[in-house]
Motif scaffolding. Structure first.
Motif, short mmCIF file in Angstrom:
data_model
loop_
_atom_site.label_atom_id
_atom_site.label_comp_id
_atom_site.label_asym_id
_atom_site.label_seq_id
_atom_site.Cartn_x
_atom_site.Cartn_y
_atom_site.Cartn_z
N SER A 249 0.80 -10.78 28.46
CA SER A 249 2.16 -10.20 28.74
C SER A 249 2.05 -8.55 28.34
N THR A 250 1.12 -8.12 27.48
CA THR A 250 0.94 -6.93 27.18
C THR A 250 0.09 -6.08 28.54
N GLN B 232 6.54 -6.03 23.03
CA GLN B 232 7.83 -6.41 23.90
C GLN B 232 8.87 -5.68 23.42
N PRO C 138 9.19 -12.84 28.35
CA PRO C 138 8.46 -11.49 28.38
C PRO C 138 9.32 -10.50 29.04
N GLU C 139 9.11 -9.19 28.60
CA GLU C 139 9.91 -8.01 28.98
C GLU C 139 8.83 -7.36 30.00
N ARG D 52 15.94 -9.45 21.87
CA ARG D 52 14.73 -9.91 21.06
C ARG D 52 14.75 -10.79 20.07
#
Length: 419
Positions: free
Chosen positions: A63-64, A319, A408-409, A349
């Protein structure tokens, strides 16, 4: 621009910015980068002179990595020294198990990158130098809030050159699970609890050593090992509050237990010469019931402390930062966001945080608590772990939880430098 005292926007021992971010960890540095990229006047305060702190979370998940890709930073980022992990395997009572397979993810970067957190943070700082609206102030510790009535209007901080007042339309607390700003704001914490603490240490690794075992679980004992290239990063899990008892037994019995569980550490365990080489991580799971006051927002560990289960803390912090920039960057151009506008970050969130913590509690209660319970009976592999090992496609489920997280963002905040 970096500074250790008042910067170009200061007047005497005060300065004024749109946004003051307190804490130069993953949440703070990522949010600072994103707001600087959006052209927002922002300063990040880091109380230490550098980012070098051992035994910090250093697992960078898909995700990162996707966020770094969306920012156009991924190529340079992956040039930094790191190790990659795709399959999480272990020994449970001597039985081989497979917990997760990240190769099953529908992700551009289906692996976990093990990278020292200081390299990650330094990379963000260096990458952000091209944004004139971003300033990082090292050796600058926030000690209190500045208030105008009920509204937070900035922070008071200590620098090597003396105290400084930093006035800001928005103050963001990214100062960790022991947040001073959260305390000063009087925000209530909901404690969820964890049955374990963790002892972190390093053991030397020879260049000819290799092993895919990630987790080892025996009756009354559990440990994790990460291959970090020239050393093994080790996490020895103990029952909550048992550190003094472990220390009272002495170092050698601890090291004997470690080598019995992980014989590959035999040659390198001599690197651990005293309990000074063993760091205690007190595990906590908690979250704020309210993330805001007027003019103040808490994100990352300041808003929710995570268990090390899944190694997701760094990535949840990132996130949070992405969501905060997505929701607030344009509003900051106009001045101070309302508390309801700040609350949109929590509303966005909170569900991922709660779901992640709930999953961590399930693992703690159904696997870790039983494993740490003393006894002589053979340790049985839990049914869920047996199923994961036997049915390969199921391994994609924990892989998604660990690698991508819940909802996930993606980066939607503006880029002031885009042509």
């Amino acid at each position: 621009m970096d500074a250790t005292s008042s910067g170009r926007r200061s007047a005497g021992r005060s300065m004024s910015v749109r946004c003051c971010i307190v804490g130069g960890g993953p949440a703070g540095m990522m949010l600072g980068y994103l707001l600087g990229r959006a052209g927002i006047d922002v300063v990040v305060l880091e109380k230490h002179a550098d980012f070098f702190r051992d035994f910090r979370g250093d697992t960078v998940h898909p995700s990162t990595l996707q966020v770094m890709d969306e920012l156009g930073l991924i190529d340079g980022f992956l040039e930094l020294p790191h190790q990659r992990l795709q399959v999480l395997e272990g020994l449970f009572g001597g039985t081989p198990v497979r917990i997760a397979d990240l190769r099953r993810l529908d992700a551009k970067y289906p692996f976990i990158a093990f990278m020292p957190q200081w390299d990650f943070l330094n990379f963000l700082r260096e990458s952000g130098r091209r944004f004139p609206s971003l300033e990082v102030m090292m050796s600058t510790e926030a000690v209190d809030l500045i208030r105008t009535g009920e509204t937070v209007a900035g922070v008071r901080a200590r620098t090597p050159g003396g105290p400084i007042d930093i006035e800001a339309d928005l103050t963001v607390a990214c100062d960790g699970r022991h947040s001073i700003l959260r305390e000063r704001a009087g925000l209530a914490i909901e404690e969820i609890g964890a049955p374990m603490d963790v002892l972190w240490f390093r053991a030397g690794r020879r260049s000819d050593q290799t092993e895919n075992v990630f987790a080892r679980v025996e009756q009354g004992k559990m440990m994790i090992t990460f291959d970090r290239g020239d050393y093994w990063q080790c996490a020895y899990v103990i029952a909550k509050g048992q550190y003094d008892a472990v220390k009272a037994r002495g170092l050698q019995p601890l090291l004997d237990d470690v080598v019995r569980m992980a014989p590959i550490l035999t040659s390198g365990i001599s690197d651990v010469t005293s309990f000074d080489d063993v760091k205690l991580l007190t595990v906590a799971i908690n979250r704020l019931t309210r993330w805001t006051r007027p003019g103040l927002l808490c994100i990352g560990d300041a808003a929710h402390a995570m268990s090390p289960v899944g190694g997701v803390g760094v990535n949840l912090a990132v996130q949070d930062a992405v969501a905060s920039a997505n929701l607030l960057a344009e509003k900051l151009r106009r001045g101070r966001p309302s508390e309801d506008e700040l609350g949109a970050v929590r509303r966005r969130r909170e569900f991922p945080v709660k779901m992640t913590q709930r999953m961590q509690v399930v693992v703690q209660n159904n696997i870790i608590s039983g494993a740490l319970r003393p006894g002589d009976r053979p340790l049985k592999v839990p049914l869920i772990v047996r199923l994961l090992t036997a049915v390969p496609w199921l391994q994609g489920i924990p892989a998604r939880f660990i690698g991508l997280g819940v909802r996930p963002e993606h980066v939607h905040s503006p880029d002031a430098n885009a042509s």
